[in-house]
Design a protein around this motif. Structure first.
Motif, short mmCIF file in Angstrom:
data_model
loop_
_atom_site.label_atom_id
_atom_site.label_comp_id
_atom_site.label_asym_id
_atom_site.label_seq_id
_atom_site.Cartn_x
_atom_site.Cartn_y
_atom_site.Cartn_z
N LEU A 80 -6.98 76.59 48.15
CA LEU A 80 -5.83 76.22 47.33
C LEU A 80 -5.79 77.00 46.03
O LEU A 80 -4.85 76.85 45.24
N GLY A 81 -6.80 77.81 45.79
CA GLY A 81 -6.81 78.67 44.61
C GLY A 81 -7.28 77.97 43.35
O GLY A 81 -7.96 76.94 43.39
N PHE A 82 -6.87 78.52 42.22
CA PHE A 82 -7.32 78.02 40.92
C PHE A 82 -6.53 76.79 40.50
O PHE A 82 -5.37 76.61 40.87
N ARG A 108 9.08 83.23 61.21
CA ARG A 108 8.24 82.34 62.00
C ARG A 108 6.85 82.14 61.42
O ARG A 108 6.07 81.35 61.93
N THR A 109 6.54 82.84 60.36
CA THR A 109 5.22 82.73 59.75
C THR A 109 5.12 81.44 58.96
O THR A 109 5.96 81.16 58.11
N ASP A 110 4.11 80.63 59.27
CA ASP A 110 3.92 79.35 58.57
C ASP A 110 3.61 79.56 57.09
O ASP A 110 4.07 78.83 56.23
N HIS A 111 2.77 80.53 56.81
CA HIS A 111 2.42 80.80 55.43
C HIS A 111 1.87 82.21 55.32
O HIS A 111 1.49 82.82 56.31
N LEU A 112 1.86 82.72 54.12
CA LEU A 112 1.31 84.04 53.85
C LEU A 112 0.17 83.89 52.84
O LEU A 112 0.28 83.10 51.90
N ALA A 124 1.62 76.05 44.16
CA ALA A 124 1.85 74.83 44.93
C ALA A 124 1.35 74.98 46.36
O ALA A 124 1.29 76.08 46.92
N ILE A 125 1.00 73.84 46.95
CA ILE A 125 0.60 73.82 48.35
C ILE A 125 1.83 74.12 49.21
O ILE A 125 2.87 73.48 49.05
N PRO A 126 1.76 75.10 50.13
CA PRO A 126 2.93 75.43 50.95
C PRO A 126 3.35 74.25 51.82
O PRO A 126 2.53 73.44 52.23
N ALA A 127 4.63 74.20 52.15
CA ALA A 127 5.16 73.10 52.98
C ALA A 127 4.46 73.03 54.32
O ALA A 127 4.32 71.95 54.89
#
Length: 202
Positions: free
Chosen positions: A166-168, A30-34, A189-192
């Protein structure tokens, strides 16, 4: 109860441990992103305590880079800064720029092209031949980095929105100058989960 004793009791409760394992698996689904550590390519600890895909206020980013102090207690409103200590260019990017908050010279055309690439426009006076323009173009050879922080809009419901790290990113190409329109390729990559938020067509 001491921690060691609590762990012994937990380990003895096989049914409870099995239930916790199932719960953790469900929560992970259920976690959208980490968030993940930023890869500075150096030994631990990393020089800046920020996480990839974490959300941060501008002041938190400045504090992480050690730029908040008695002489400068509040972060500036500029959209870019270069940190000498880490040799890192940091970009704060707001995708939807309102006429009330952004002047005509600062309503840059910034947009996520794909989950891996980002189109960004430099400050309005940046020339290709300038030291800043050359640092952007040749950052990899010169050992500096570029880090992107993005948000959809400045405020929502009267609340200032944080930036998504978004990082490097690495330089791909550019067009023109004053401003320079630069294409960056992200290391991750950008998470969905963020695709609708960043108005990505994928």
């Amino acid at each position: 109860m001491p921690l060691a004793e609590a762990l012994v009791r937990l380990w003895a409760a096989a049914d409870l441990r099995a239930e916790l394992v199932e719960l953790f698996a469900l929560l992970l689904e259920r976690t959208d992103h980490l968030v993940a550590p930023l890869d500075w390519g150096r030994a631990d600890p990393p020089p800046i305590p920020l996480k990839l895909h974490g959300r941060y206020a501008r002041a938190e980013v400045f504090a992480a880079f050690g730029l908040l102090n008695e002489a400068r207690p509040f972060p500036g409103r500029e959209g870019v800064f270069f940190d000498e200590a880490t040799q890192c260019d940091v970009f704060f990017i707001t995708l939807k720029k309102s006429e009330r908050l952004f002047s005509p010279t600062t309503r840059y055309n910034d947009v996520a092209i794909s989950p891996w690439e980002f189109h960004w426009e430099s400050q309005s006076l940046t020339r290709e031949a300038s030291s800043t323009g050359q640092r952007y173009i040749h950052h990899a050879e010169r050992g500096s980095r570029v880090m992107l922080f993005v948000r959809e809009e400045s405020k929502r419901g009267g609340v200032t929105l944080p930036f998504l790290c978004l990082g490097f990113a690495d330089y791909v190409s550019h067009e023109g100058e004053r401003p320079m329109a630069i294409r960056w390729r992200l290391h991750r990559a950008i998470p969905a989960a963020f695709v609708p938020e960043l108005a990505l067509a994928v």
